[in-house]
Design an enzyme around this catalytic site. Structure first.
Site, PDB file in Angstrom:
ATOM      1  N   SER A  55       0.694  -1.290   0.119  1.00  0.00           N
ATOM      2  CA  SER A  55      -0.050  -0.132  -0.063  1.00  0.00           C
ATOM      3  C   SER A  55       0.911   1.191  -0.138  1.00  0.00           C
ATOM      4  O   SER A  55       2.167   1.094   0.153  1.00  0.00           O
ATOM      5  CB  SER A  55      -0.941  -0.022   0.992  1.00  0.00           C
ATOM      6  OG  SER A  55      -1.840  -0.865   1.236  1.00  0.00           O
ATOM      7  N   GLY A  56       0.373   2.477  -0.095  1.00  0.00           N
ATOM      8  CA  GLY A  56       1.170   3.726  -0.096  1.00  0.00           C
ATOM      9  C   GLY A  56       1.185   4.368  -1.387  1.00  0.00           C
ATOM     10  O   GLY A  56       1.713   5.347  -1.817  1.00  0.00           O
ATOM     11  N   HIS A  57       0.526   3.496  -2.510  1.00  0.00           N
ATOM     12  CA  HIS A  57       1.006   3.930  -3.947  1.00  0.00           C
ATOM     13  C   HIS A  57      -0.650   4.137  -4.403  1.00  0.00           C
ATOM     14  O   HIS A  57      -0.645   4.565  -5.865  1.00  0.00           O
ATOM     15  CB  HIS A  57       1.290   2.808  -4.715  1.00  0.00           C
ATOM     16  CG  HIS A  57       2.515   2.294  -4.416  1.00  0.00           C
ATOM     17  ND1 HIS A  57       3.717   3.053  -4.045  1.00  0.00           N
ATOM     18  CD2 HIS A  57       3.189   1.212  -3.745  1.00  0.00           C
ATOM     19  CE1 HIS A  57       4.712   2.411  -3.697  1.00  0.00           C
ATOM     20  NE2 HIS A  57       4.399   1.139  -3.538  1.00  0.00           N
ATOM     21  N   HIS A 219       9.265   3.460  -3.453  1.00  0.00           N
ATOM     22  CA  HIS A 219       9.412   3.289  -1.994  1.00  0.00           C
ATOM     23  C   HIS A 219      10.397   4.230  -1.694  1.00  0.00           C
ATOM     24  O   HIS A 219      11.197   3.659  -0.423  1.00  0.00           O
ATOM     25  CB  HIS A 219       9.556   1.684  -1.819  1.00  0.00           C
ATOM     26  CG  HIS A 219       8.822   0.935  -2.493  1.00  0.00           C
ATOM     27  ND1 HIS A 219       9.237   0.081  -3.644  1.00  0.00           N
ATOM     28  CD2 HIS A 219       7.545   0.294  -2.076  1.00  0.00           C
ATOM     29  CE1 HIS A 219       8.026  -0.268  -4.010  1.00  0.00           C
ATOM     30  NE2 HIS A 219       7.283  -0.480  -2.972  1.00  0.00           N
TER      31      HIS A 219
END
Lengths: 333, 333
Positions: A55-57, A219
């Site tokens: 996650s995080g994108h 990242h």
């Protein structure tokens, strides 16, 4: 970096709960293991498309689940690969009898876990193919990869394969389109700032106020070089030069130009980047037939941009233009 | 704050050049005075919708020009009102013979200049009406306004009025819908960080690492209070309480819930905000019939969120669902 969160441990869970509440017409969200599937899955007689990653994108990948794009997405924790059980459950849920395609970004953990899930699914009689996306020209090997990283082309591949699957094409045909997008596309990104993984609570890397990182990974992995901050046009020219040299694109090619925000770069700056990228493409004889401008494959709140150039033919244009209805990308429906 | 720009003086000009290159199928961009009109303007027999305001809030307003939404947008410099000549030129360009509606956010400069433009247009025989948007419940008067500021409802009004105009309704009818959206909608925002106006080169305000500003304006104007940073759920509850108390919404009402990023807050955090806002709405007996989650009315790279709640009836739902095709909002086409 201040964040709009509750307990860092619950970031992904609560995000998924938000997605479930916001888009019940488009997706169902399952917890333990976590995955997002389109509301009408499995679609009988259709190849099932599954992707996933840390996650995080966002909106990638969960925001691309819906009609005309992904059938399922497996979100890992922030910047952490999802696990094989997530992928296996997703494959089961989207298997409409024509097989399942895994679209896998080239990061060691993702590759390993999608491979294991493919074996487990095959053992259950689900036909699975996997295509690796590795379009980042910045570095040959990196912190989390053997070979190139998968970045912006993933979004384009998911859209185009989704259209092909929706039209009833076979698993072989959809996988071919995915390989074509990957082999015809190239990307590179850069960062003005780091991002902060909620659980870590501090920036992933330090970047002085007068420097930038060229070739950054999604990242925050190191890129090609750090250098003094330059005007936007110079930065775009550096990225475009690396991309254009790599394929190589040639004069007369038709392309899709995708200018992406890493998260923290606002639209006003993104259009300044798009402007120069479009000009550079045309100066090199390319014809920009399609484009995409916005935050589609992000790195939390990182400030920066990435550029993806994809050579087009009529098949890819057709797949790009086809209707899509997902939380993150929508047209024609 | 590092920015992805060239010369700060050219930010808006180069952004507009990028928009022109990216979306020639949707919009035309004019320079000197600057304005964006839909590619097929003027549309004969249709009310023309014009909005505008300072730049830095993208995609609003320029990103909302296209079929089913605005006919034209007038971008000022960053956080600076556009001038009457921009508005007058835009009104001339979109006048299809059924009159022109100005949708004006309540900021002193915008109001004054749109008023002057309306007089100039009227003198040329263009029928103009103006509707003021003032939905921000945070403060009664503020740095740049007499009365409440216009914020999130602007996006919703532009979409809904755009649909009504596209269907051929009269200027009176379209203006009525605009007034209904404004009177039935309430918003409030908060900031985790400041933003930096390119020309100024330093943050608009200072906000310590452990504090936040509740009730922030979209230009960084002071809000209700500064306080220690809290968990996301607590922040959402504060915003929702202020909004719910103000209308007042009542149990059984159907609503549109719009959770907006101020620019720097990524989607993963926005869905955490959406989750709690949806829960609070339901706990108060409201039925969330429609929603919008994303960065639509931003403040450059400011981290923070705003919430807009709009009471719906069947007419507004119909106008919301109608097809729209703009760079920033697209469905059904």
């Amino acid at each position: 970096m201040k964040k709009f969160i509750n307990n860092p441990v619950n970031v992904v869970k609560e995000e998924l709960e938000g997605i479930a509440l916001a888009h019940p017409d488009l997706v169902q969200v399952y917890f333990g293991p976590n995955y997002i599937v389109r509301a009408d899955a499995p679609v009988k007689g259709k190849v099932g498309l599954v992707s996933g990653g840390g996650s995080g994108h966002e909106p990638m990948h969960g925001g691309f689940v819906g009609r005309g794009m992904l059938d399922a997405a497996c979100p890992g924790e922030v910047f952490t690969s999802p696990t094989p059980d997530q992928m296996l459950e997703a494959a089961r849920m989207v298997n409409g009898g024509r097989g399942v395609l895994f679209i896998v970004k080239n990061y060691t953990g993702d590759v390993m876990n999608f491979e294991m899930a493919a074996e487990l699914a095959a053992a259950e009689g689900i036909e699975v193919q996997s295509v690796l996306i590795d379009d980042d020209v910045a570095v040959e090997d990196s912190l989390y990869t053997a070979g190139r990283r998968g970045v912006g082309c993933t979004v384009l591949a998911e859209k185009m394969c989704g259209a092909a699957a929706e039209e009833g094409r076979s698993l072989d045909e959809v996988a071919d389109i995915c390989r074509k997008v990957n082999s015809w596309g190239r990307s590179m990104g850069m960062a003005l700032t780091s991002c902060t993984v909620p659980h870590a609570g501090r920036p992933t890397f330090d970047l002085p106020e007068d420097e930038m990182e060229i070739g950054i990974g999604i990242h925050g992995e190191p890129g090609r070089t750090r250098m003094a901050l330059k005007p936007a046009d110079d930065i775009v020219e550096m990225l475009m030069e690396a991309i254009l040299k790599d394929l190589p694109f040639k004069s007369g090619d038709e392309v899709l130009l995708f200018v992406n925000s890493m998260g923290g770069t606002p639209l006003v700056e993104l259009y300044i980047a798009y402007r120069r990228a479009h000009q550079v493409a045309e100066k090199n004889g390319l014809k920009v037939r399609r484009n995409l401008v916005g935050p589609y494959i992000t790195s939390l709140e990182m400030a920066g941009v990435s550029i993806t150039l994809l050579k087009l033919d009529e098949e890819l244009i057709h797949c790009w233009d086809a209707p899509v209805y997902t939380p993150g990308l929508r047209w024609g429906i």
